[in-house]
Design a protein around this motif. Sequence first.
Motif, PDB file in Angstrom:
ATOM      1  N   LEU A 125     -10.132  -0.903  -0.777  1.00 26.62           N
ATOM      2  CA  LEU A 125      -9.227  -0.410  -1.818  1.00 26.62           C
ATOM      3  C   LEU A 125      -8.658  -1.531  -2.701  1.00 26.62           C
ATOM      4  O   LEU A 125      -8.512  -1.352  -3.911  1.00 26.62           O
ATOM      5  N   GLY A 126      -8.353  -2.662  -2.098  1.00 30.03           N
ATOM      6  CA  GLY A 126      -7.840  -3.782  -2.899  1.00 30.03           C
ATOM      7  C   GLY A 126      -8.865  -4.213  -3.932  1.00 30.03           C
ATOM      8  O   GLY A 126      -8.564  -4.374  -5.114  1.00 30.03           O
ATOM      9  N   ASN A 127     -10.107  -4.367  -3.481  1.00 30.14           N
ATOM     10  CA  ASN A 127     -11.210  -4.686  -4.395  1.00 30.14           C
ATOM     11  C   ASN A 127     -11.316  -3.648  -5.504  1.00 30.14           C
ATOM     12  O   ASN A 127     -11.485  -3.983  -6.677  1.00 30.14           O
ATOM     13  N   THR A 155       2.470  -5.751   7.074  1.00 25.98           N
ATOM     14  CA  THR A 155       1.295  -4.886   7.027  1.00 25.98           C
ATOM     15  C   THR A 155       0.135  -5.635   7.656  1.00 25.98           C
ATOM     16  O   THR A 155      -0.046  -6.826   7.439  1.00 25.98           O
ATOM     17  N   SER A 156      -0.605  -4.910   8.467  1.00 28.41           N
ATOM     18  CA  SER A 156      -1.747  -5.507   9.154  1.00 28.41           C
ATOM     19  C   SER A 156      -2.530  -4.377   9.809  1.00 28.41           C
ATOM     20  O   SER A 156      -1.980  -3.322  10.113  1.00 28.41           O
ATOM     21  N   GLN A 183     -10.868  -1.173   9.549  1.00 26.80           N
ATOM     22  CA  GLN A 183     -11.016  -0.681   8.179  1.00 26.80           C
ATOM     23  C   GLN A 183     -11.808   0.619   8.164  1.00 26.80           C
ATOM     24  O   GLN A 183     -12.885   0.694   8.739  1.00 26.80           O
ATOM     25  N   ASP A 212      -6.993   5.459   3.487  1.00 26.18           N
ATOM     26  CA  ASP A 212      -6.867   4.828   2.172  1.00 26.18           C
ATOM     27  C   ASP A 212      -5.480   5.072   1.573  1.00 26.18           C
ATOM     28  O   ASP A 212      -4.918   4.205   0.908  1.00 26.18           O
ATOM     29  N   ALA A 251      -3.182   2.696   3.140  1.00 26.11           N
ATOM     30  CA  ALA A 251      -3.410   1.346   2.602  1.00 26.11           C
ATOM     31  C   ALA A 251      -2.715   1.202   1.244  1.00 26.11           C
ATOM     32  O   ALA A 251      -2.035   0.208   0.975  1.00 26.11           O
ATOM     33  N   MET A 260       0.330  -1.358   0.213  1.00 25.47           N
ATOM     34  CA  MET A 260       0.263  -2.330  -0.882  1.00 25.47           C
ATOM     35  C   MET A 260       1.462  -2.129  -1.797  1.00 25.47           C
ATOM     36  O   MET A 260       2.085  -3.083  -2.246  1.00 25.47           O
ATOM     37  N   PHE A 270      -6.207  -7.147  -1.001  1.00 26.01           N
ATOM     38  CA  PHE A 270      -5.091  -6.275  -0.596  1.00 26.01           C
ATOM     39  C   PHE A 270      -3.770  -6.955  -0.976  1.00 26.01           C
ATOM     40  O   PHE A 270      -2.885  -6.350  -1.600  1.00 26.01           O
TER      41      PHE A 270
HETATM   42  P1  GDP Z   1      -9.532  -7.356   1.402  1.00 24.89           P
HETATM   43  O1  GDP Z   1     -10.760  -7.066   2.211  1.00 24.89           O
HETATM   44  O2  GDP Z   1      -8.435  -7.985   2.192  1.00 24.89           O
HETATM   45  O3  GDP Z   1      -9.849  -8.123   0.160  1.00 24.89           O
HETATM   46  O4  GDP Z   1      -8.879  -5.960   0.924  1.00 24.89           O
HETATM   47  P2  GDP Z   1      -9.510  -4.513   0.666  1.00 24.89           P
HETATM   48  O5  GDP Z   1      -8.336  -3.615   0.424  1.00 24.89           O
HETATM   49  O6  GDP Z   1     -10.535  -4.549  -0.393  1.00 24.89           O
HETATM   50  O7  GDP Z   1     -10.242  -4.090   2.001  1.00 24.89           O
HETATM   51  C1  GDP Z   1      -9.576  -4.072   3.222  1.00 24.89           C
HETATM   52  C2  GDP Z   1      -9.326  -2.643   3.707  1.00 24.89           C
HETATM   53  O8  GDP Z   1      -8.998  -2.694   5.105  1.00 24.89           O
HETATM   54  C3  GDP Z   1      -8.146  -1.956   3.055  1.00 24.89           C
HETATM   55  O9  GDP Z   1      -8.456  -1.298   1.864  1.00 24.89           O
HETATM   56  C4  GDP Z   1      -7.702  -1.000   4.135  1.00 24.89           C
HETATM   57  O10 GDP Z   1      -8.589   0.081   4.218  1.00 24.89           O
HETATM   58  C5  GDP Z   1      -7.881  -1.857   5.386  1.00 24.89           C
HETATM   59  N1  GDP Z   1      -6.716  -2.734   5.592  1.00 24.89           N
HETATM   60  C6  GDP Z   1      -6.702  -4.091   5.633  1.00 24.89           C
HETATM   61  N2  GDP Z   1      -5.454  -4.544   5.852  1.00 24.89           N
HETATM   62  C7  GDP Z   1      -4.654  -3.456   5.930  1.00 24.89           C
HETATM   63  C8  GDP Z   1      -3.244  -3.273   6.134  1.00 24.89           C
HETATM   64  O11 GDP Z   1      -2.455  -4.209   6.268  1.00 24.89           O
HETATM   65  N3  GDP Z   1      -2.780  -1.997   6.141  1.00 24.89           N
HETATM   66  C9  GDP Z   1      -3.617  -0.931   5.975  1.00 24.89           C
HETATM   67  N4  GDP Z   1      -3.092   0.302   5.999  1.00 24.89           N
HETATM   68  N5  GDP Z   1      -4.956  -1.061   5.803  1.00 24.89           N
HETATM   69  C10 GDP Z   1      -5.454  -2.308   5.771  1.00 24.89           C
END
Ligand code: GDP
Length: 484
Positions: A105-107, A341-342, A377, A385, A388, A392, A409
């Motif tokens: 989702l962050g991406n 958050t983790s 994930q 999602d 997540a 954020m 993220f």
């Molecule tokens: P990145 O991989 O850290 O660059 O971030 P992304 O958001 O693209 O992908 C990591 C995904 O793992 C998130 O979108 C969530 O689905 C999950 N995730 C990772 N860290 C957390 C967190 O702290 N909280 C939650 N709810 N999900 C997380």
Amino acid sequence: VNVSSKVSVKPRDKLLGGLLTADFDEDSCLSRYQSSLYRKPSPYNTSQYLVSKLRNYEMLHKRCGPGTDAYKIATKKLGHDHNMNVGDKSVGECKYIVWVAVYGLGNRILTLASVFLYALLTDRIILVDQRKDISDLFCEPFPGTSWLLPLDFPLMGKIDSFDREYSRCHGTMLKNHTINSTTIPSHLYLHLLHDYRDQDQRFFCQKDHSLVDKVPWLVVKSNLYFIPSLWLNPSFQPELIKLFPQKDTVFYHLARYLFHPTNQVWGMVTRSYNAYLSRADEILGIQVRVFSRQTKYFQHVMNQIVACTQREKLLPETAAQEESQVTNTTKPPKLKAVLVTSLNPGYSNNLKNMYWERPTSTGEIVKVYQPSGERFQQTDKKLHDQKALAEMYLLSLTDKLVTSAWSTFGYVAQGLGGLKPWILYTPKKFKTPDPPCGRGVSMEPCFLTPPAHGCGAKKGINTAKIVPFVRYCEDLRHYGLKLV
Ligand code: GDP
């Protein structure tokens, strides 16, 4: 005495300095106009030029969006999939760029912002692939129309197979010399993923862009925050400077314009905020992202979190039990809320225990809260999602923020919140790095894998030295690029 004159009567800036249009129904998307209730007034002005550009974009999107005659005409051409001759009137007045959801989702949020800015700069319409859970996460950003790509879009069945080998991939066509300036393909696929080749990267170059600009449909897959490369393109730079006089606020403004959590997600944000954070004197956010196959608990990461927050005076140290006997009862102690958050719940549990078992040396009270601990994930699972996104967003509402290096993220949280984070450096060989963290130079996300070469013939050009406002990222030295 007029009582109301005593309290601050500055009206709430619901529309964020004109960034948001007033044309939406408030109830259908509460976050859009309520976000200002949860944030301090923005210290970053929106340029009037950006405001007018957005209003013009909204009109264009309404004219060209799904369901319009223009959209029907444009998709009909696509169905035939023929090349068009330059000067062919049938090219139509509307051009589109289709964003396809890939990676976490962050991406996705970073690439949506990048693609939207590209659309703004090139007078294209952004349409988003809705087959993943995007509409469960975000409200429509443009009034009186939709940004969702209709499910009967002619290329829908083929999009998933688009890759570097696809014959209409821009980089592949450059590589095979199948691009010429007299015929324009009705669509092109842009491969802007971390494994892109030199030829794919030429998308960012002024010289190669004139053809791309004429193609009515672009389909893009990306996991990169590629906005810094748009700034390096001389044809976009003057416009970008007018849109964003303060260069490190690009994502900040775009994100506040585009990303409004749906009511369901907003409920999660506000319930967390009101239950655990709103009464604190200060809120510290800590985003812990461990890039390893297992998301298990690592002691060296825990040590890093404690070392960073104490060294940077973000959290108080703990005192020996005996020292805590004298308590000042006249003044209530300061309350610090820590939002962690983790994927793993271990870090916040340990932090919570640490401040429960021993008093703080300052007398401050520390409470620790972690909304979810999803363990692994699960991208594309709706509730996962949504959590997540809620997290954020919550991180973006904190006063100070600690993030993990390389994590999109965390980039979203810092950008949305306008926060310059303390970055937890990536541990090497399972050891706590020294120093454990450092302050970011700006709130902008990092473009993690920018083009390796400049657009000229010279190879190995240092892209961080071309203009003063595009520099190497703190968390990815001598590689990633970011706006400062
Ligand atoms: P990145 O991989 O850290 O660059 O971030 P992304 O958001 O693209 O992908 C990591 C995904 O793992 C998130 O979108 C969530 O689905 C999950 N995730 C990772 N860290 C957390 C967190 O702290 N909280 C939650 N709810 N999900 C997380």
